[in-house]
Structure formats: C-alpha cells, structure tokens
Design a protein around this motif. Structure first.
Motif, PDB file in Angstrom:
ATOM      1  N   GLY A  58       7.711  27.390   3.409  1.00 34.15           N
ATOM      2  CA  GLY A  58       6.271  27.348   3.273  1.00 34.15           C
ATOM      3  C   GLY A  58       5.689  28.443   2.407  1.00 34.15           C
ATOM      4  O   GLY A  58       4.495  28.403   2.064  1.00 34.15           O
ATOM      5  N   GLN A  59       6.493  29.445   2.055  1.00 36.79           N
ATOM      6  CA  GLN A  59       5.984  30.551   1.246  1.00 36.79           C
ATOM      7  C   GLN A  59       5.579  30.051  -0.133  1.00 36.79           C
ATOM      8  O   GLN A  59       6.335  29.359  -0.809  1.00 36.79           O
ATOM      9  CB  GLN A  59       7.047  31.642   1.117  1.00 36.79           C
ATOM     10  CG  GLN A  59       6.569  32.896   0.390  1.00 36.79           C
ATOM     11  CD  GLN A  59       7.573  34.027   0.487  1.00 36.79           C
ATOM     12  OE1 GLN A  59       8.447  34.025   1.359  1.00 36.79           O
ATOM     13  NE2 GLN A  59       7.472  35.001  -0.396  1.00 36.79           N
ATOM     14  N   ALA A  60       4.360  30.400  -0.544  1.00 36.02           N
ATOM     15  CA  ALA A  60       3.806  29.899  -1.802  1.00 36.02           C
ATOM     16  C   ALA A  60       3.808  30.986  -2.870  1.00 36.02           C
ATOM     17  O   ALA A  60       3.758  32.183  -2.570  1.00 36.02           O
ATOM     18  CB  ALA A  60       2.385  29.394  -1.578  1.00 36.02           C
ATOM     19  N   ASP A  77       2.412  22.458  -5.469  1.00 36.91           N
ATOM     20  CA  ASP A  77       1.049  22.388  -4.953  1.00 36.91           C
ATOM     21  C   ASP A  77       0.131  22.059  -6.120  1.00 36.91           C
ATOM     22  O   ASP A  77       0.124  22.786  -7.122  1.00 36.91           O
ATOM     23  CB  ASP A  77       0.635  23.722  -4.326  1.00 36.91           C
ATOM     24  CG  ASP A  77       1.490  24.075  -3.117  1.00 36.91           C
ATOM     25  OD1 ASP A  77       1.825  23.157  -2.350  1.00 36.91           O
ATOM     26  OD2 ASP A  77       1.836  25.259  -2.956  1.00 36.91           O
ATOM     27  N   HIS A 116       5.686  25.970  -3.385  1.00 38.22           N
ATOM     28  CA  HIS A 116       6.053  26.619  -2.128  1.00 38.22           C
ATOM     29  C   HIS A 116       7.442  26.141  -1.709  1.00 38.22           C
ATOM     30  O   HIS A 116       7.903  25.076  -2.123  1.00 38.22           O
ATOM     31  CB  HIS A 116       5.037  26.338  -1.013  1.00 38.22           C
ATOM     32  CG  HIS A 116       4.987  24.908  -0.556  1.00 38.22           C
ATOM     33  ND1 HIS A 116       4.120  23.983  -1.087  1.00 38.22           N
ATOM     34  CD2 HIS A 116       5.713  24.232   0.389  1.00 38.22           C
ATOM     35  CE1 HIS A 116       4.294  22.809  -0.502  1.00 38.22           C
ATOM     36  NE2 HIS A 116       5.263  22.933   0.394  1.00 38.22           N
TER      37      HIS A 116
END
Length: 233
Positions: free
Chosen positions: A35-37, A70, A76
């Motif tokens: 989930g890290q963007a 995204d 991400h």
C-alpha cells in the motif's frame, strides 16, 4: 548519429532494468510496504536519475503485478489477499506440472545427467538448493528468497522453454511478494520455511516425477497453510 542513439537506448534500458531490480528488492525485503505510495519524481530523486527510466521501470513492475498505478498520482505497492495467494499457488502448480509432463514424455531435460553441460547445470541448481536450505533453516528470509528464485529459474531453464522460465519466475516473485507481507511480522522464522529444494532436484535427476510431484504438492500445501495461519492468527 545512429551509434550514439543506440548507445543511449542501451544505457536507458540498462538503467530501467537496474531501477526495476532495485525496487523489486525493496518490495521483497519489506522496506517498501504493501500500500505504500510514491511518485516517479520521488524515485527519480532517490536514485539521482531522470524520470523516464524510472517511469518505465515502474510500468514494468506494474505489469508484473508488484505495483499498481494510481490515476495521475503515482504508484503504490500492491497488497495481495489470501485469495490472490491461492490463485498464484494454483497457477505455479500448473506450470510446474507442465514441466514434469514434458519430462514424462522424454523431453531433453535430464535425459542424461552424465552429459557434461547437463551435469554442470544440475550441479549449479543443486548448489542453489543447498544454499536455500541453509537460509531456510537459519530463518534468513532475504537470503532464502534470492536463492529460491535462482533455484527455480535455473531448474525451469533445463526444460528448454524460455517462455515457461519467465512465466514461472514472475509467479514466484509475486508469491514471494505476497508471502513477505506476512512473514516479516514473524520474529523467528526457523522451522517455518520450505527447504526441500535438494530433494526435488534429486528426484528429477532420477526421473522420478511421482516423487517430484509429491514434493511440490507438499511445498504448495505448506505455503498455503503458512499464509492462511498467519492471516487468521
């Protein structure tokens, strides 16, 4: 000049691959979390390079299922569900079974383990398996992933189909990405990691595909049980 343009293209392509490899390692190590963007600019600044090879590397990793884009914002790290993991394990099982089917029907792989080139290739695969076993027994996940990926890539290459090699490698990278998202939470991994690589290569050298299938089935059952226990526990 054509030569200059060609060299530039090669340099950019090499840089693109280097960035993709580095980011893949970041994901597999757990330093880039699910989930890290991040944006193209952030990665370009981090590595001190232009945006173009970074964007190309991120698109490559998205195509491989490690990242997700995204809309107009960046990328991400993909988050895999248990259902995703089951699907990946099923897919790699089908690919591996296809390899063994080829062996059952007399394809060149493992035909003569005493032939010098085949013997050298098998010895190399076995060394990767031995290193993977040591890393698994020590609970060293980072080292295990590296040797496990090399083991399967070199093993699958013995079947003479480069498309199969690339597809299986991609599946195994994706399953490791999913796995590390959970295993990084375990403080001591000794005794939890599959380590029967050498048993598998020995069975294939004997052309014992019944035993090889049994070993792989146990591997897949172990992987599923491990992830399901971690996600429910």
């Amino acid at each position: 000049m054509p030569g200059t343009s060609g060299n530039g293209a090669v340099t950019r392509s090499t840089l693109r691959q280097q960035i993709a490899d580095a980011l893949r390692d970041e994901v597999l190590s757990g330093r880039l979390q699910p989930g890290q963007a991040f944006t193209v600019k952030e990665i370009a600044d981090q590595y001190g390079v232009s945006a173009t090879p970074v964007r190309e590397a991120l698109v490559d990793l998205s195509a491989q299922g490690l990242l997700e884009a995204d809309q107009h914002r960046g990328f991400h790290v993909r988050e895999y569900s248990v259902a995703d993991f089951r699907g990946l394990v099923e897919a790699r099982s089908l690919v591996i079974d296809g390899m063994f089917h080829a062996l059952d029907h007399g394809r060149p792989a493992f035909r003569d383990p005493t032939e010098p080139r085949t013997a050298a290739a098998l010895a190399g695969v076995r060394r990767r398996g031995e290193e993977a076993r040591r890393a698994a027994n020590a609970g060293d996940l980072t080292v295990l992933i590296g040797y496990d990926l090399r083991f399967w890539r070199e093993l699958s290459s013995l079947f003479g189909n480069p498309y199969l090699v690339d597809f299986l490698h991609r599946l195994r990278v994706q399953t490791w990405v999913c796995t590390v998202q959970h295993l990084r939470r375990v403080t001591d991994l000794r005794g939890h990691l599959w380590a029967d690589h050498t048993e598998l290569i020995d069975a294939l050298v004997r052309r014992d595909t019944v035993e090889a299938r049994s070993i792989v089935a146990a591997h897949h059952a172990h992987s599923l049980s491990l992830i399901e226990n971690l996600t429910t526990g």
